[in-house]
Design an enzyme around this catalytic site. Structure first.
Site, mmCIF file in Angstrom:
data_model
loop_
_atom_site.group_PDB
_atom_site.id
_atom_site.type_symbol
_atom_site.label_atom_id
_atom_site.label_comp_id
_atom_site.label_asym_id
_atom_site.label_seq_id
_atom_site.Cartn_x
_atom_site.Cartn_y
_atom_site.Cartn_z
ATOM 1 N N ASP A 1 0.845 -1.192 0.000
ATOM 2 C CA ASP A 1 0.000 0.000 0.000
ATOM 3 C C ASP A 1 0.883 1.245 0.000
ATOM 4 O O ASP A 1 1.704 1.413 0.901
ATOM 5 C CB ASP A 1 -0.894 0.025 1.246
ATOM 6 C CG ASP A 1 -1.780 1.263 1.255
ATOM 7 O OD1 ASP A 1 -2.820 1.225 0.566
ATOM 8 O OD2 ASP A 1 -1.421 2.264 1.892
ATOM 9 N N TYR B 1 3.212 9.859 0.091
ATOM 10 C CA TYR B 1 4.142 9.298 1.081
ATOM 11 C C TYR B 1 5.611 9.537 0.729
ATOM 12 O O TYR B 1 6.482 9.412 1.598
ATOM 13 C CB TYR B 1 3.928 7.785 1.258
ATOM 14 C CG TYR B 1 2.557 7.378 1.747
ATOM 15 C CD1 TYR B 1 1.697 8.295 2.330
ATOM 16 C CD2 TYR B 1 2.124 6.062 1.605
ATOM 17 C CE1 TYR B 1 0.443 7.922 2.755
ATOM 18 C CE2 TYR B 1 0.864 5.678 2.046
ATOM 19 C CZ TYR B 1 0.026 6.619 2.616
ATOM 20 O OH TYR B 1 -1.224 6.230 3.031
#
Ligand SMILES: NC(=O)c1ccc[n+]([C@@H]2O[C@H](COP(=O)([O-])OP(=O)(O)OC[C@H]3O[C@@H](n4cnc5c(N)ncnc54)[C@H](OP(=O)(O)O)[C@@H]3O)[C@@H](O)[C@H]2O)c1
Length: 327
Positions: free
Chosen positions: A52, A57
Protein backbone atom coordinates in the site's frame (compact mmCIF):
# COMPACT_ATOMS: atom_id res chain seq x y z
CA UNK A 1 -9.54 -22.06 9.79
CA UNK A 2 -6.61 -23.83 11.48
CA UNK A 3 -4.64 -21.79 13.95
CA UNK A 4 -1.42 -22.10 12.01
CA UNK A 5 -2.80 -20.53 8.86
CA UNK A 6 -0.85 -17.57 7.53
CA UNK A 7 -2.40 -14.17 6.88
CA UNK A 8 -0.36 -14.01 3.67
CA UNK A 9 -2.43 -16.90 2.24
CA UNK A 10 -5.78 -15.13 2.50
CA UNK A 11 -7.32 -13.25 -0.42
CA UNK A 12 -10.64 -11.37 -0.49
CA UNK A 13 -12.94 -10.89 -3.48
CA UNK A 14 -13.45 -7.35 -4.73
CA UNK A 15 -16.72 -6.18 -6.31
CA UNK A 16 -15.09 -6.10 -9.76
CA UNK A 17 -14.23 -9.82 -9.71
CA UNK A 18 -10.60 -9.21 -8.82
CA UNK A 19 -8.91 -10.40 -5.63
CA UNK A 20 -6.91 -8.54 -2.99
CA UNK A 21 -4.44 -10.11 -0.56
CA UNK A 22 -5.79 -9.66 2.98
CA UNK A 23 -2.44 -8.59 4.45
CA UNK A 24 -0.60 -5.67 2.90
CA UNK A 25 2.49 -3.69 3.82
CA UNK A 26 1.99 -0.02 4.68
CA UNK A 27 4.73 2.26 3.37
CA UNK A 28 4.50 5.64 5.09
CA UNK A 29 8.22 6.11 5.82
CA UNK A 30 9.38 6.27 9.43
CA UNK A 31 12.18 8.77 8.94
CA UNK A 32 14.29 8.23 5.83
CA UNK A 33 12.05 6.97 2.98
CA UNK A 34 15.02 5.04 1.52
CA UNK A 35 14.38 2.44 4.23
CA UNK A 36 11.13 1.49 2.52
CA UNK A 37 13.09 -0.39 -0.17
CA UNK A 38 14.36 -2.98 2.32
CA UNK A 39 10.96 -3.11 4.04
CA UNK A 40 9.25 -4.06 0.78
CA UNK A 41 11.88 -6.68 -0.05
CA UNK A 42 11.63 -8.17 3.45
CA UNK A 43 7.84 -8.27 3.20
CA UNK A 44 7.67 -9.89 -0.23
CA UNK A 45 10.31 -12.44 0.74
CA UNK A 46 8.20 -13.26 3.81
CA UNK A 47 5.14 -13.89 1.61
CA UNK A 48 3.31 -10.53 1.49
CA UNK A 49 1.90 -9.84 -1.96
CA UNK A 50 0.19 -6.51 -1.27
CA UNK A 51 1.89 -3.12 -0.98
CA UNK A 52 0.00 0.00 0.00
CA UNK A 53 1.47 3.33 -1.01
CA UNK A 54 0.53 6.85 -2.12
CA UNK A 55 2.06 9.70 -4.11
CA UNK A 56 1.90 11.70 -0.87
CA UNK A 57 4.14 9.30 1.08
CA UNK A 58 7.29 10.00 -0.94
CA UNK A 59 8.23 6.32 -0.81
CA UNK A 60 7.22 5.19 -4.31
CA UNK A 61 10.70 5.63 -5.77
CA UNK A 62 12.12 3.26 -3.16
CA UNK A 63 9.31 0.78 -3.68
CA UNK A 64 10.24 0.94 -7.39
CA UNK A 65 13.83 0.04 -6.51
CA UNK A 66 12.59 -2.87 -4.41
CA UNK A 67 10.33 -4.09 -7.23
CA UNK A 68 13.25 -4.09 -9.68
CA UNK A 69 15.37 -6.09 -7.27
CA UNK A 70 12.54 -8.53 -6.59
CA UNK A 71 11.88 -8.90 -10.30
CA UNK A 72 15.53 -9.84 -10.84
CA UNK A 73 14.99 -12.54 -8.19
CA UNK A 74 11.99 -13.91 -10.12
CA UNK A 75 9.02 -12.20 -8.41
CA UNK A 76 6.47 -11.48 -11.11
CA UNK A 77 4.66 -8.14 -11.23
CA UNK A 78 1.33 -9.89 -11.78
CA UNK A 79 1.74 -11.75 -8.48
CA UNK A 80 1.86 -8.47 -6.55
CA UNK A 81 -1.01 -6.17 -5.64
CA UNK A 82 0.03 -2.51 -5.56
CA UNK A 83 -2.20 0.34 -4.37
CA UNK A 84 -1.54 4.02 -4.80
CA UNK A 85 -3.65 7.12 -4.11
CA UNK A 86 -4.52 10.59 -5.41
CA UNK A 87 -3.86 13.26 -2.77
CA UNK A 88 -6.37 16.16 -2.23
CA UNK A 89 -3.95 18.82 -3.56
CA UNK A 90 -3.65 16.79 -6.82
CA UNK A 91 -7.43 16.38 -7.12
CA UNK A 92 -7.51 18.37 -10.37
CA UNK A 93 -5.32 15.86 -12.26
CA UNK A 94 -5.72 12.27 -10.99
CA UNK A 95 -4.16 10.78 -14.11
CA UNK A 96 -1.11 13.02 -13.82
CA UNK A 97 -0.75 11.99 -10.18
CA UNK A 98 -1.04 8.35 -11.20
CA UNK A 99 1.54 8.81 -13.98
CA UNK A 100 4.02 10.17 -11.44
CA UNK A 101 3.36 7.19 -9.19
CA UNK A 102 3.74 4.71 -12.07
CA UNK A 103 6.99 6.36 -13.12
CA UNK A 104 8.45 6.11 -9.62
CA UNK A 105 7.15 2.61 -9.03
CA UNK A 106 8.54 1.51 -12.40
CA UNK A 107 5.35 -0.26 -13.41
CA UNK A 108 2.76 0.45 -16.08
CA UNK A 109 -0.28 -0.24 -13.90
CA UNK A 110 -1.44 -0.32 -10.31
CA UNK A 111 -3.89 -2.87 -8.99
CA UNK A 112 -5.86 -0.29 -7.04
CA UNK A 113 -6.10 3.48 -7.33
CA UNK A 114 -7.76 5.23 -4.39
CA UNK A 115 -8.99 8.77 -3.88
CA UNK A 116 -6.96 9.52 -0.75
CA UNK A 117 -9.58 11.83 0.89
CA UNK A 118 -12.93 13.26 -0.30
CA UNK A 119 -11.38 16.72 -0.05
CA UNK A 120 -10.11 19.24 -2.62
CA UNK A 121 -7.09 21.34 -1.55
CA UNK A 122 -5.60 24.13 -3.63
CA UNK A 123 -2.43 22.49 -4.97
CA UNK A 124 -0.51 23.68 -8.01
CA UNK A 125 -0.25 21.81 -11.31
CA UNK A 126 2.22 19.35 -9.81
CA UNK A 127 0.07 18.76 -6.74
CA UNK A 128 2.23 20.84 -4.40
CA UNK A 129 2.10 22.24 -1.82
CA UNK A 130 0.43 19.16 -0.42
CA UNK A 131 -1.06 21.12 2.47
CA UNK A 132 -1.65 24.64 1.05
CA UNK A 133 -2.28 27.28 3.72
CA UNK A 134 -3.01 31.01 3.84
CA UNK A 135 -0.82 33.45 5.81
CA UNK A 136 -2.79 32.70 8.97
CA UNK A 137 -2.12 28.99 8.64
CA UNK A 138 -5.62 28.04 7.49
CA UNK A 139 -5.89 25.28 4.90
CA UNK A 140 -6.81 26.47 1.41
CA UNK A 141 -9.67 24.42 0.04
CA UNK A 142 -10.94 24.52 -3.53
CA UNK A 143 -14.37 23.44 -2.41
CA UNK A 144 -16.34 23.70 0.79
CA UNK A 145 -14.99 20.92 3.03
CA UNK A 146 -18.43 20.16 4.46
CA UNK A 147 -20.99 20.84 1.75
CA UNK A 148 -18.86 20.76 -1.43
CA UNK A 149 -19.44 18.08 -4.09
CA UNK A 150 -16.30 18.42 -6.19
CA UNK A 151 -14.89 15.33 -4.52
CA UNK A 152 -17.42 13.33 -6.54
CA UNK A 153 -15.92 14.64 -9.81
CA UNK A 154 -12.52 13.48 -8.57
CA UNK A 155 -13.79 9.94 -8.06
CA UNK A 156 -15.46 10.08 -11.49
CA UNK A 157 -12.11 11.14 -13.01
CA UNK A 158 -10.49 8.14 -11.32
CA UNK A 159 -13.19 5.94 -12.84
CA UNK A 160 -12.35 7.44 -16.24
CA UNK A 161 -8.78 6.24 -15.89
CA UNK A 162 -10.06 2.69 -15.41
CA UNK A 163 -12.55 3.08 -18.27
CA UNK A 164 -10.11 4.55 -20.77
CA UNK A 165 -6.66 3.16 -19.99
CA UNK A 166 -4.85 0.05 -18.79
CA UNK A 167 -3.18 1.94 -15.94
CA UNK A 168 -5.46 0.70 -13.13
CA UNK A 169 -7.22 -2.57 -12.46
CA UNK A 170 -9.53 -1.49 -9.61
CA UNK A 171 -10.65 1.85 -8.19
CA UNK A 172 -11.75 2.89 -4.75
CA UNK A 173 -11.76 5.49 -2.01
CA UNK A 174 -10.20 6.23 1.32
CA UNK A 175 -11.39 8.17 4.35
CA UNK A 176 -15.02 8.10 3.24
CA UNK A 177 -17.59 8.33 6.04
CA UNK A 178 -21.18 7.11 5.60
CA UNK A 179 -22.43 10.61 4.64
CA UNK A 180 -19.74 10.96 1.98
CA UNK A 181 -20.47 7.47 0.59
CA UNK A 182 -24.17 8.33 0.49
CA UNK A 183 -23.32 11.39 -1.58
CA UNK A 184 -21.00 9.47 -3.89
CA UNK A 185 -22.83 6.23 -4.60
CA UNK A 186 -25.77 7.63 -6.62
CA UNK A 187 -23.21 9.53 -8.70
CA UNK A 188 -20.66 6.88 -9.68
CA UNK A 189 -20.28 6.60 -13.45
CA UNK A 190 -19.77 2.87 -13.60
CA UNK A 191 -17.70 1.56 -10.71
CA UNK A 192 -18.85 1.38 -7.11
CA UNK A 193 -15.59 1.76 -5.14
CA UNK A 194 -13.98 -1.65 -4.66
CA UNK A 195 -12.41 -0.52 -1.38
CA UNK A 196 -12.80 2.10 1.35
CA UNK A 197 -9.52 2.44 3.26
CA UNK A 198 -10.13 3.87 6.74
CA UNK A 199 -8.53 4.07 10.16
CA UNK A 200 -9.69 0.99 12.04
CA UNK A 201 -8.57 -0.83 15.16
CA UNK A 202 -10.15 -2.09 18.39
CA UNK A 203 -10.14 1.42 19.89
CA UNK A 204 -12.23 2.88 17.06
CA UNK A 205 -15.68 1.27 16.72
CA UNK A 206 -17.05 1.66 13.19
CA UNK A 207 -19.54 -1.15 12.73
CA UNK A 208 -22.06 1.24 11.15
CA UNK A 209 -19.54 2.19 8.46
CA UNK A 210 -18.31 -1.36 7.84
CA UNK A 211 -21.92 -2.62 7.64
CA UNK A 212 -22.73 0.15 5.17
CA UNK A 213 -19.69 -0.78 3.06
CA UNK A 214 -20.63 -4.48 3.16
CA UNK A 215 -24.20 -3.69 2.01
CA UNK A 216 -22.74 -1.94 -1.01
CA UNK A 217 -20.05 -4.51 -1.81
CA UNK A 218 -17.20 -2.25 -0.72
CA UNK A 219 -14.27 -3.98 1.00
CA UNK A 220 -12.95 -2.19 4.08
CA UNK A 221 -9.19 -1.85 4.44
CA UNK A 222 -7.89 -1.00 7.90
CA UNK A 223 -5.12 1.57 8.12
CA UNK A 224 -3.19 2.48 11.27
CA UNK A 225 -4.09 -0.98 12.63
CA UNK A 226 -1.91 -0.50 15.70
CA UNK A 227 -2.69 3.21 15.96
CA UNK A 228 0.38 4.57 14.14
CA UNK A 229 3.55 5.88 15.86
CA UNK A 230 4.02 4.45 19.34
CA UNK A 231 1.68 1.57 18.46
CA UNK A 232 -0.79 2.33 21.30
CA UNK A 233 -3.17 -0.46 20.27
CA UNK A 234 -0.68 -3.24 20.98
CA UNK A 235 -0.37 -2.00 24.55
CA UNK A 236 -3.98 -2.86 25.34
CA UNK A 237 -4.04 -5.55 28.07
CA UNK A 238 -6.68 -7.68 26.30
CA UNK A 239 -4.64 -7.71 23.05
CA UNK A 240 -1.67 -8.99 25.04
CA UNK A 241 -3.81 -11.57 26.81
CA UNK A 242 -4.87 -12.96 23.42
CA UNK A 243 -1.31 -12.85 22.11
CA UNK A 244 -0.23 -14.98 25.05
CA UNK A 245 -3.16 -17.38 24.66
CA UNK A 246 -2.44 -18.01 20.95
CA UNK A 247 1.35 -17.69 21.26
CA UNK A 248 1.57 -14.96 18.62
CA UNK A 249 2.54 -11.27 18.74
CA UNK A 250 0.05 -8.52 19.66
CA UNK A 251 0.45 -7.25 16.06
CA UNK A 252 -0.76 -10.62 14.76
CA UNK A 253 -3.80 -10.47 17.07
CA UNK A 254 -4.63 -7.09 15.53
CA UNK A 255 -4.23 -8.39 11.98
CA UNK A 256 -6.53 -11.30 12.85
CA UNK A 257 -9.09 -8.84 14.29
CA UNK A 258 -9.47 -7.48 10.77
CA UNK A 259 -8.86 -10.47 8.53
CA UNK A 260 -11.26 -12.78 10.40
CA UNK A 261 -13.96 -10.14 9.87
CA UNK A 262 -13.15 -9.81 6.15
CA UNK A 263 -11.22 -6.58 6.31
CA UNK A 264 -7.88 -6.22 4.62
CA UNK A 265 -5.15 -4.75 6.86
CA UNK A 266 -1.98 -2.81 6.01
CA UNK A 267 0.44 -2.57 8.96
CA UNK A 268 3.80 -0.88 8.53
CA UNK A 269 7.11 -1.20 10.32
CA UNK A 270 10.67 -0.01 9.88
CA UNK A 271 11.78 -3.12 11.75
CA UNK A 272 12.42 -5.84 9.17
CA UNK A 273 12.11 -8.67 11.67
CA UNK A 274 8.73 -7.31 12.76
CA UNK A 275 7.56 -7.27 9.14
CA UNK A 276 8.76 -10.82 8.50
CA UNK A 277 7.22 -12.31 11.64
CA UNK A 278 3.88 -10.47 11.47
CA UNK A 279 2.16 -13.12 9.36
CA UNK A 280 0.51 -15.78 11.52
CA UNK A 281 -3.25 -15.76 11.79
CA UNK A 282 -4.53 -16.81 15.23
CA UNK A 283 -8.06 -18.17 15.11
CA UNK A 284 -9.74 -15.73 17.51
CA UNK A 285 -13.24 -16.75 18.56
CA UNK A 286 -16.36 -14.68 17.83
CA UNK A 287 -16.50 -13.77 21.52
CA UNK A 288 -12.91 -12.58 21.47
CA UNK A 289 -13.56 -10.48 18.35
CA UNK A 290 -16.59 -8.97 20.08
CA UNK A 291 -14.60 -8.21 23.24
CA UNK A 292 -11.89 -6.49 21.17
CA UNK A 293 -14.59 -4.38 19.48
CA UNK A 294 -16.06 -3.38 22.84
CA UNK A 295 -12.76 -1.72 23.87
CA UNK A 296 -13.52 1.14 21.50
CA UNK A 297 -17.21 1.24 22.32
CA UNK A 298 -16.28 1.95 25.93
CA UNK A 299 -13.55 4.49 25.09
CA UNK A 300 -13.43 5.49 21.41
CA UNK A 301 -10.11 6.88 20.18
CA UNK A 302 -9.22 8.06 16.68
CA UNK A 303 -5.51 8.63 16.05
CA UNK A 304 -5.78 10.34 12.66
CA UNK A 305 -7.30 13.76 13.22
CA UNK A 306 -5.76 15.68 10.30
CA UNK A 307 -7.23 19.14 9.85
CA UNK A 308 -8.42 18.49 6.27
CA UNK A 309 -10.57 15.68 7.62
CA UNK A 310 -12.70 17.97 9.75
CA UNK A 311 -16.16 18.08 8.37
CA UNK A 312 -16.15 14.66 6.72
CA UNK A 313 -18.79 13.28 9.02
CA UNK A 314 -16.62 10.82 10.91
CA UNK A 315 -17.35 10.07 14.52
CA UNK A 316 -14.81 10.83 17.24
CA UNK A 317 -12.84 13.32 15.13
CA UNK A 318 -11.03 15.42 17.71
CA UNK A 319 -11.45 19.14 17.02
CA UNK A 320 -14.16 18.68 14.40
CA UNK A 321 -15.94 21.98 14.29
CA UNK A 322 -17.36 21.70 10.78
CA UNK A 323 -19.50 18.59 10.61
CA UNK A 324 -23.17 18.82 11.20
CA UNK A 325 -24.95 15.87 12.72
CA UNK A 326 -24.97 13.47 9.77
CA UNK A 327 -26.94 10.68 11.46
N1 LIG B 1 -5.46 6.22 3.57
C1 LIG B 1 -4.94 6.95 4.52
O1 LIG B 1 -5.30 8.14 4.72
C2 LIG B 1 -3.89 6.35 5.42
C3 LIG B 1 -3.57 6.98 6.63
C4 LIG B 1 -2.61 6.38 7.46
C5 LIG B 1 -2.01 5.19 7.06
N2 LIG B 1 -2.31 4.62 5.85
C6 LIG B 1 -1.65 3.36 5.39
O2 LIG B 1 -1.67 2.43 6.46
C7 LIG B 1 -0.34 2.03 6.78
C8 LIG B 1 -0.22 1.68 8.26
O3 LIG B 1 -0.69 2.71 9.10
P1 LIG B 1 0.29 3.59 9.99
O4 LIG B 1 1.47 3.93 9.18
O5 LIG B 1 -0.51 4.68 10.58
O6 LIG B 1 0.77 2.67 11.13
P2 LIG B 1 0.56 1.36 12.01
O7 LIG B 1 0.87 0.15 11.22
O8 LIG B 1 -0.70 1.42 12.80
O9 LIG B 1 1.75 1.65 13.06
C9 LIG B 1 3.08 1.71 12.68
C10 LIG B 1 3.90 2.20 13.86
O10 LIG B 1 3.77 1.29 14.95
C11 LIG B 1 5.05 0.89 15.37
N3 LIG B 1 4.99 -0.51 15.80
C12 LIG B 1 4.37 -1.53 15.17
N4 LIG B 1 4.52 -2.67 15.87
C13 LIG B 1 5.25 -2.35 16.97
C14 LIG B 1 5.72 -3.10 18.06
N5 LIG B 1 5.49 -4.41 18.17
N6 LIG B 1 6.44 -2.44 19.00
C15 LIG B 1 6.71 -1.13 18.90
N7 LIG B 1 6.28 -0.36 17.87
C16 LIG B 1 5.56 -0.97 16.92
C17 LIG B 1 5.96 1.06 14.18
O11 LIG B 1 7.26 1.27 14.64
P3 LIG B 1 8.49 0.46 13.96
O12 LIG B 1 8.73 1.14 12.66
O13 LIG B 1 9.57 0.65 14.97
O14 LIG B 1 8.06 -0.96 13.80
C18 LIG B 1 5.36 2.29 13.52
O15 LIG B 1 5.87 3.48 14.10
C19 LIG B 1 0.50 3.24 6.32
O16 LIG B 1 1.87 2.96 6.18
C20 LIG B 1 -0.19 3.57 5.01
O17 LIG B 1 0.21 2.69 3.99
C21 LIG B 1 -3.27 5.17 5.05
Amino acid sequence: MAQNRFATEIYFDLNDKRKIPALGLGTIPSGDPKGVKDQVIAAVEAGYRHIDTAWYYGSEKYIGEALRELSAKGVKREDLFITTKVWPSFYHSPEKSLDKSLHDLGTNYVDLLLQHWPVCLRGGEDGTPTEPKDKDGNLLYDDDPVTGEKFIDVYNAIEDIKLNTDKVKSVGVSNYSIPKLKQLLPNVKKFVPAVNQIEYHPQLPQKDLTDFCAEHGILVEAYSPVGGPGAPVIKLPYVNELAEKYDVSPNEVINAYHILENRSVIPRSSNLERIQTNIRLPKLTKDELRTLYQIGVVKPTRYTNDPWGYGLGFRYWKGDTLSKNFD
